[in-house]
Design a protein around this motif. Structure first.
Motif, PDB file in Angstrom:
ATOM      1  N   ALA A  75       0.831  -1.211   0.000  1.00  0.00           N
ATOM      2  CA  ALA A  75       0.000   0.000   0.000  1.00  0.00           C
ATOM      3  C   ALA A  75       0.865   1.259   0.000  1.00  0.00           C
ATOM      4  N   VAL A  76       1.930   1.259   0.785  1.00  0.00           N
ATOM      5  CA  VAL A  76       2.839   2.406   0.837  1.00  0.00           C
ATOM      6  C   VAL A  76       3.542   2.594  -0.511  1.00  0.00           C
ATOM      7  N   ALA A  77       3.875   1.503  -1.173  1.00  0.00           N
ATOM      8  CA  ALA A  77       4.517   1.598  -2.490  1.00  0.00           C
ATOM      9  C   ALA A  77       3.604   2.317  -3.488  1.00  0.00           C
ATOM     10  N   VAL A  78       2.308   2.021  -3.455  1.00  0.00           N
ATOM     11  CA  VAL A  78       1.354   2.712  -4.328  1.00  0.00           C
ATOM     12  C   VAL A  78       1.231   4.172  -3.901  1.00  0.00           C
ATOM     13  N   ALA A  79       1.037   4.405  -2.617  1.00  0.00           N
ATOM     14  CA  ALA A  79       0.853   5.770  -2.107  1.00  0.00           C
ATOM     15  C   ALA A  79       2.054   6.660  -2.406  1.00  0.00           C
TER      16      ALA A  79
END
Length: 117
Positions: A92-96
């Motif tokens: 999720a952090v990679a997308v954000a």
């Protein structure tokens, strides 16, 4: 797992069409890329400017009180939220971390797991 991206930043640049126009094009491209990859869910919301907000809190007598605008005088405000589908918090952090407003405006994105009850 479901996560939410909480988008925060300064609202002022969005009043400048020379900034907002190209940035919205970047956001549309970003949205298409991650939606097709299965990382974004339908839903979420872009919020109207905070000047039109009302804040409800507890007054000195314990009864609800209503004030105009955001509760605190802040430069950074919540501008919206996006639902994610990710394998874990790191995914999720990679997308954000690819959110266009981080690089363009210095905005911040908080990533949180969604409570499933």
């Amino acid at each position: 797992m479901r996560y939410v991206m909480i988008l925060t930043g300064d609202e002022a640049p969005w009043n400048d069409p020379e900034i907002a126009g190209p940035l919205m094009e970047e956001i549309t491209t970003w949205w298409g890329k991650w939606f097709e990859a299965g990382k974004l869910e339908e839903g979420g919301a872009e919020l109207a400017p905070s000047a039109g907000a009302k804040t409800v809190g507890r007054g000195p007598d314990g009864a609800p009180t209503v004030t105009d605008g955001p509760f605190l005088e802040l430069k950074e405000v919540v501008g919206g939220f996006i639902y994610l589908q990710a394998d874990d918090i790191d995914d999720a952090v990679a997308v954000a971390s690819t959110w266009p407003c981080i690089a363009a405006l210095g905005d911040r994105v908080e990533v949180r797991p969604v409570m499933e009850r």
